[in-house]
Design an enzyme around this catalytic site. Structure first.
Site, PDB file in Angstrom:
ATOM      1  N   GLU A 102      32.775  27.735  44.362  1.00 57.34           N
ATOM      2  CA  GLU A 102      33.005  26.472  43.643  1.00 57.34           C
ATOM      3  C   GLU A 102      34.104  26.645  42.602  1.00 57.34           C
ATOM      4  O   GLU A 102      34.281  27.746  42.067  1.00 57.34           O
ATOM      5  CB  GLU A 102      31.717  26.086  42.891  1.00 57.34           C
ATOM      6  N   ASP A 103      34.791  25.555  42.288  1.00 53.52           N
ATOM      7  CA  ASP A 103      35.731  25.592  41.163  1.00 53.52           C
ATOM      8  C   ASP A 103      34.989  25.573  39.837  1.00 53.52           C
ATOM      9  O   ASP A 103      35.262  26.343  38.932  1.00 53.52           O
ATOM     10  CB  ASP A 103      36.726  24.416  41.238  1.00 53.52           C
ATOM     11  N   ASP A 106      29.345  21.851  36.715  1.00 54.80           N
ATOM     12  CA  ASP A 106      29.281  20.984  35.538  1.00 54.80           C
ATOM     13  C   ASP A 106      27.822  20.543  35.364  1.00 54.80           C
ATOM     14  O   ASP A 106      27.019  21.289  34.807  1.00 54.80           O
ATOM     15  CB  ASP A 106      30.248  19.815  35.785  1.00 54.80           C
ATOM     16  N   PHE A 156      36.669  18.569  29.397  1.00 56.72           N
ATOM     17  CA  PHE A 156      37.238  18.237  30.698  1.00 56.72           C
ATOM     18  C   PHE A 156      38.471  19.105  30.908  1.00 56.72           C
ATOM     19  O   PHE A 156      39.367  19.145  30.065  1.00 56.72           O
ATOM     20  CB  PHE A 156      37.611  16.750  30.779  1.00 56.72           C
ATOM     21  N   ARG A 169      46.459  19.939  40.020  1.00 62.19           N
ATOM     22  CA  ARG A 169      45.794  21.043  40.737  1.00 62.19           C
ATOM     23  C   ARG A 169      46.700  22.271  40.864  1.00 62.19           C
ATOM     24  O   ARG A 169      46.230  23.387  40.980  1.00 62.19           O
ATOM     25  CB  ARG A 169      45.387  20.602  42.151  1.00 62.19           C
TER      26      ARG A 169
END
Ligand code: 5GP
Length: 182
Positions: A102-103, A106, A156, A169
């Protein structure tokens, strides 16, 4: 560059590309030790993990397979937790050791959804490898995150695979939004 602007939002540098690369090498070494002779299947969660898994794989020296899935769950800069769809789950998961890449974790809702779906395919094991984790944002109980690049505050972030409104990105470092995110 220490600050950047993407559309209507300003961001400041949080993690430079060098420490990211160094951390990834350590993760790869740890995974290599844990999974030697197990031929795990790495499953990258698109789009956010594409740079992370690409760099991780350059440092992984054990035999392995690499697959990708795509989940649509996120718009703008707030996690909706409203997971809609999973595309591309490989067919050969049964009895295999899975490493989900996963990036960012959250709220943890995406991860829980993915694990639920993958567990139905009866893998031998599932572990999580995430570049970023926001422990203070994780509202659901998630399984142990065995391989975590960096724990970050509840900001964020963009860059290194992560986007804001589809942009950013390709930025090399990780940047955090300045000011409050709506
Ligand atoms: P969760 O379901 O854990 O709330 O969110 C998972 C997904 O939300 C991540 O895979 C990522 O796509 C997106 N996400 C969560 N936090 C951030 C963030 O700070 N920046 C960006 N760009 N995406 C995020």
């Amino acid at each position: 560059m220490n600050t950047i602007q993407i559309e209507d939002k300003n961001f400041e540098l949080m993690i430079e590309s060098d420490p990211i690369k160094k951390r990834i090498l350590l993760l790869a070494i740890q995974i290599g030790v844990d999974y030697e002779d197990k031929c795990p299947i790495f499953i990258g969660v698109l789009n956010g993990s594409f740079l992370f898994i690409g760099d991780l794989m350059k440092d992984i020296t054990i035999g392995c397979e690499i697959e990708f899935v795509k989940v649509s769950s996120y718009e703008g800069d707030q996690s909706t937790g409203n997971v809609k769809q999973l595309i591309g789950l490989p067919k050969n998961i049964k009895g295999r050791d899975i490493i989900l890449v996963e990036d960012i974790v959250d709220t943890g809702k995406t991860l829980n959804f993915l694990i639920q779906v993958i567990e139905k395919e009866q893998p031998k094991s599932i572990n999580i490898c995430t570049l970023l984790h926001k422990p203070n944002a994780t509202v659901t109980s998630v399984p142990v995150l065995k391989y975590v690049g960096f724990e970050i505050p509840n900001d964020f972030v963009v860059g290194y695979g992560l986007d804001y409104k589809g942009l950013g990105r390709n930025i090399q470092g990780i940047y955090r939004a300045i000011g409050k995110t709506e």
